[in-house]
Design a protein around this motif. Structure first.
Motif, PDB file in Angstrom:
ATOM      1  N   GLU A  39      -2.614  -2.679   2.929  1.00 59.08           N
ATOM      2  CA  GLU A  39      -1.954  -1.884   3.969  1.00 59.08           C
ATOM      3  C   GLU A  39      -2.436  -0.431   3.980  1.00 59.08           C
ATOM      4  O   GLU A  39      -2.402   0.237   5.007  1.00 59.08           O
ATOM      5  N   ARG A  84       4.496   0.718   4.717  1.00 58.41           N
ATOM      6  CA  ARG A  84       4.249  -0.621   5.283  1.00 58.41           C
ATOM      7  C   ARG A  84       4.212  -1.683   4.179  1.00 58.41           C
ATOM      8  O   ARG A  84       4.712  -2.799   4.359  1.00 58.41           O
ATOM      9  N   ARG A 127       6.599  -4.962   3.815  1.00 57.63           N
ATOM     10  CA  ARG A 127       5.982  -6.291   3.657  1.00 57.63           C
ATOM     11  C   ARG A 127       6.530  -7.015   2.439  1.00 57.63           C
ATOM     12  O   ARG A 127       6.722  -8.244   2.457  1.00 57.63           O
TER      13      ARG A 127
END
Length: 295
Positions: free
Chosen positions: A15, A20, A24
């Motif tokens: 990422e 992020r 995830r």
């Protein structure tokens, strides 16, 4: 170092953004940053270049990403294989079979099973019924395809696989080859090819008794251990042989087949297996076999 460290690092490396990556992984960002720092501390190497604006991989980080992916992929494969084995998708299956069974639908069934279950290794052994029973008892084979005439298989589980009628295999151009059928009594003066008595004593004696009941003693000129060998000797013109109807599939040059009318021992191939061999792999095998049974 634990597996979660690798998973966390791979997520951040892919990422290139802690926020992020945290989303995830379904965790908060601070614990993720802490885990990555622990990983770097343990390695004594900086894997990530962090600035206020971006995250990047160091050259060591790029190498570690490649290796971490391999480790995680290997773990996934191991988990999948174990689960697959538990459901019968991987493992070994040992099959014993009598020579004549190879001329039946058994090869087609085995071929379909192999195509549907490439992860299962098959070990095939051709053996007499007596030897197959011995191998079942010792666990050397998981399932057997045998002629149980006169044999005691009460300690095993059994299921009829195929039943058939007899044909007379004759040399091409023989006087019987143009007939629709041949009475057993007509074999009185014919040179016959038969299997040796020591292979199947009770079946041999029962066959000879059928000849006697038809009014004659057979003129046995040659012995052959298998039906395939018998038909090869027939093609060479050495005599005639009693074989199963499905032996016609061999399409051996120089051999014709004529139905035999008369009392003869039953011609059956029976599956046998021990309770100890039962499991997901054998269940998968029987699933295929069931479609090929001819009883």
């Amino acid at each position: 170092m634990e597996l979660r460290h690798l998973k966390y690092f791979v997520a951040v490396a892919e990422e290139l953004h802690f926020g992020r990556a945290a989303r995830r992984l379904h965790i908060a960002q601070p614990p993720l940053s802490q885990q990555i720092r622990q990983l770097e501390d343990e390695l004594g190497i900086r894997l990530l270049e962090r600035t206020s604006r971006k995250v990047g991989l160091t050259s060591e980080g790029e190498l570690f990403l490649d290796e971490a992916r391999k480790v995680l992929a290997g773990l996934d494969r191991a988990v999948e294989r174990v689960r697959n084995m538990a459901h019968g998708g991987e493992g070994n299956l040992s099959i014993g079979f009598l020579g004549p069974a190879a001329l039946s639908v058994l090869p087609e069934a085995i071929r379909e099973f192999r195509e549907q279950n490439p992860g299962i290794r098959l070990d095939l052994t051709s053996a007499s019924t007596r030897d197959q029973l011995r191998m079942l008892r010792s666990g050397r084979i998981d399932v057997a395809f045998m002629r149980l005439f006169g044999h005691d298989a009460s300690e095993f589980r059994t299921r009829l696989f195929v039943s058939d009628t007899y044909m007379l295999a004759v040399p091409e151009g023989h006087r019987f080859s143009a007939l629709e059928s041949v009475p057993l009594s007509e074999l009185r003066d014919e040179p016959l090819i038969l299997y040796p008595r020591h292979l199947e004593p009770q079946l041999f004696d029962a066959t000879i008794a059928c000849f006697h009941q038809a009014g004659f003693s057979p003129n046995i000129v040659q012995e052959a251990n298998t039906e395939q060998t018998s038909m090869a000797l027939v093609a060479a013109g050495l005599g005639c042989a009693l074989v199963a109807r499905f032996s016609r599939k061999s399409r051996l040059r120089g051999v014709s087949f004529v139905p035999v009318v008369g009392e003869l021992p039953s011609w059956e191939i029976t599956m046998g297996w021990s309770e100890a061999a039962e499991g997901p792999i054998l269940d998968r095998f029987f699933e295929v076999i069931e479609r090929y049974r001819r009883v």
